[in-house]
Design an enzyme around this catalytic site. Sequence first.
Site, PDB file in Angstrom:
ATOM      1  N   ARG A  77     -16.136  29.234   2.604  1.00  0.00           N
ATOM      2  CA  ARG A  77     -16.736  30.195   1.685  1.00  0.00           C
ATOM      3  C   ARG A  77     -16.566  29.681   0.259  1.00  0.00           C
ATOM      4  O   ARG A  77     -15.448  29.398  -0.170  1.00  0.00           O
ATOM      5  CB  ARG A  77     -16.054  31.566   1.849  1.00  0.00           C
ATOM      6  CG  ARG A  77     -16.504  32.584   0.855  1.00  0.00           C
ATOM      7  CD  ARG A  77     -15.956  33.988   1.109  1.00  0.00           C
ATOM      8  NE  ARG A  77     -16.397  34.816   0.002  1.00  0.00           N
ATOM      9  CZ  ARG A  77     -15.591  35.361  -0.910  1.00  0.00           C
ATOM     10  NH1 ARG A  77     -14.291  35.245  -0.816  1.00  0.00           N
ATOM     11  NH2 ARG A  77     -16.099  36.043  -1.925  1.00  0.00           N
ATOM     12  N   HIS A 121     -19.507  35.127  -8.105  1.00  0.00           N
ATOM     13  CA  HIS A 121     -18.039  35.244  -8.153  1.00  0.00           C
ATOM     14  C   HIS A 121     -17.647  35.223  -9.634  1.00  0.00           C
ATOM     15  O   HIS A 121     -16.959  34.314 -10.095  1.00  0.00           O
ATOM     16  CB  HIS A 121     -17.397  34.112  -7.352  1.00  0.00           C
ATOM     17  CG  HIS A 121     -15.962  34.373  -6.961  1.00  0.00           C
ATOM     18  ND1 HIS A 121     -15.538  34.385  -5.651  1.00  0.00           N
ATOM     19  CD2 HIS A 121     -14.862  34.619  -7.692  1.00  0.00           C
ATOM     20  CE1 HIS A 121     -14.234  34.620  -5.602  1.00  0.00           C
ATOM     21  NE2 HIS A 121     -13.797  34.763  -6.831  1.00  0.00           N
ATOM     22  N   ASN A 292     -11.334  41.495   1.178  1.00  0.00           N
ATOM     23  CA  ASN A 292     -10.251  40.682   0.606  1.00  0.00           C
ATOM     24  C   ASN A 292      -9.011  41.547   0.568  1.00  0.00           C
ATOM     25  O   ASN A 292      -8.990  42.585  -0.108  1.00  0.00           O
ATOM     26  CB  ASN A 292     -10.587  40.245  -0.823  1.00  0.00           C
ATOM     27  CG  ASN A 292     -11.765  39.276  -0.875  1.00  0.00           C
ATOM     28  OD1 ASN A 292     -12.269  38.839   0.164  1.00  0.00           O
ATOM     29  ND2 ASN A 292     -12.205  38.948  -2.066  1.00  0.00           N
ATOM     30  N   GLU A 354     -10.967  36.946   2.198  1.00  0.00           N
ATOM     31  CA  GLU A 354      -9.833  36.349   1.467  1.00  0.00           C
ATOM     32  C   GLU A 354      -8.544  36.998   1.934  1.00  0.00           C
ATOM     33  O   GLU A 354      -8.461  38.223   2.050  1.00  0.00           O
ATOM     34  CB  GLU A 354      -9.940  36.583  -0.050  1.00  0.00           C
ATOM     35  CG  GLU A 354     -10.996  35.786  -0.749  1.00  0.00           C
ATOM     36  CD  GLU A 354     -11.050  36.048  -2.256  1.00  0.00           C
ATOM     37  OE1 GLU A 354     -10.013  36.424  -2.850  1.00  0.00           O
ATOM     38  OE2 GLU A 354     -12.142  35.894  -2.824  1.00  0.00           O
TER      39      GLU A 354
END
Length: 449
Positions: A77, A121, A292, A354
């Site tokens: 990723r 991101h 995450n 994550e």
Amino acid sequence: MILQKFPTGFLWGAATAAYQIEGAWNEDGKGESIWDRFTHRPHTILNGDRGDIACNHYHLMPEDVSLMAQLGLSSYRFSLAWTRILPAGKGQINQQGLDFYDRLVDKLLKANILPHVTLNHWDLPQALQEEGGWVNRDSINWFAEYAQIVFERLGDRVSFWSTHNEPWVIAFLGYAHGIFAPGIANFSQAYQTIHHLLLSHGKAVQIFRQGNYPGEIGIVLNLENYQPKTKTEVDRQACQRAYDNLAGLLLQPLFQGDYPQQLFQWLGQHQPVIASGDLALINQPIDFLGVNYYSTSAVSFHHHGGLLKTTSQPVSAPGWGKTSMGWGINPAGLKTVLLDLKDNYGNPKMYLTENGCAFPDFPDSRGFVADWERINFLRAHLLAAHQAIATGVKLQGYYVWSLLDNFEWASGYQPKFGLVRVDYSTQQRIPKQSAYWYREVISQNAVAI
Ligand code: IFM
């Protein structure tokens, strides 16, 4: 030794993000992002660190993909730097930027690693910030234009797309507390940002569906496990507010088509402006939710607790300490978060996009890091994920944060999150003990206890 087997086809990955590893901040036509601008200002980042060079992944990408192959990753990723592709955020396309990601995707596929691409991101083009950034409703169209260009170029080969990484962090650390780029401190702007990020997500999903691309599309949220600090009613309500502000604020519009009403009453004048039809656009079916998970906190009421009147403290499970970020380690908290999603949001298909930890990581004389703390952390979280799967949670993959030690935003290069150590003076990559351990997990599709 008992082996806890994961379902066949479970994805084993590692994650990174463009600004944290690529470097080459102004090379080959790349434009300036809000993180370039922010880190170049004094006093924003610990030790004055900046991502100008970072892990030099832009130049070392083929070697880094070989490293991933040696680990046996089945998926990787990573995020795209919007400003490599559209230097001014919209309009003129920079082919060299697109070519870089094209090469990366091809290299991954050649190594049997499925690409998982995050479109945003956090590194919004600075030129768009100058038009108001995510507070400007036009951001929905800016993001749509960018997404369309990328889908057209890479959509035939990318298996997984995440529209945004951690919208909560963008909005609250970037626009409410000002400790991340773009460094604004204004709660009304933060809630408007959340709303526009969600709308732009919905629009990108629509475009993706219209293009009939072969992959899956979703969004990635940071979900912490919040517990009330005491059994008092004020702390219970404070914890509910914190939960609504972190999780409900995103999960409810995405999965149920509304915002948490109690929270919105509390926010009063800070509520975002919502147009008719907005919630339907946000409430598009998605293929997966990216989760995450890092930590657990105890929340209590505090009259100095800012807008929400809450304060929180890290909670570690018995026998566990804190990471070097000061975060409480509580593997069972991961199971709690996953069960909440199963029980209250329709049991979506999920990837743990994550999970990981920063520790001081002392290298020996050869530069090798025997990071047993990290191995213990990862093992315990994988076992918690395994238990969640056994109860019916549809978790289909796991990505360690992070493949490499990298630029940890306002904390600079001090925290070390990688499976692989980076010696920043030479850019040498040195796999840590945890990398060898993870390779074993992947090859057995199981965690040994
Ligand atoms: O490094 C970050 C990443 O960019 C987003 N999620 C949390 C990580 C650790 O703080």
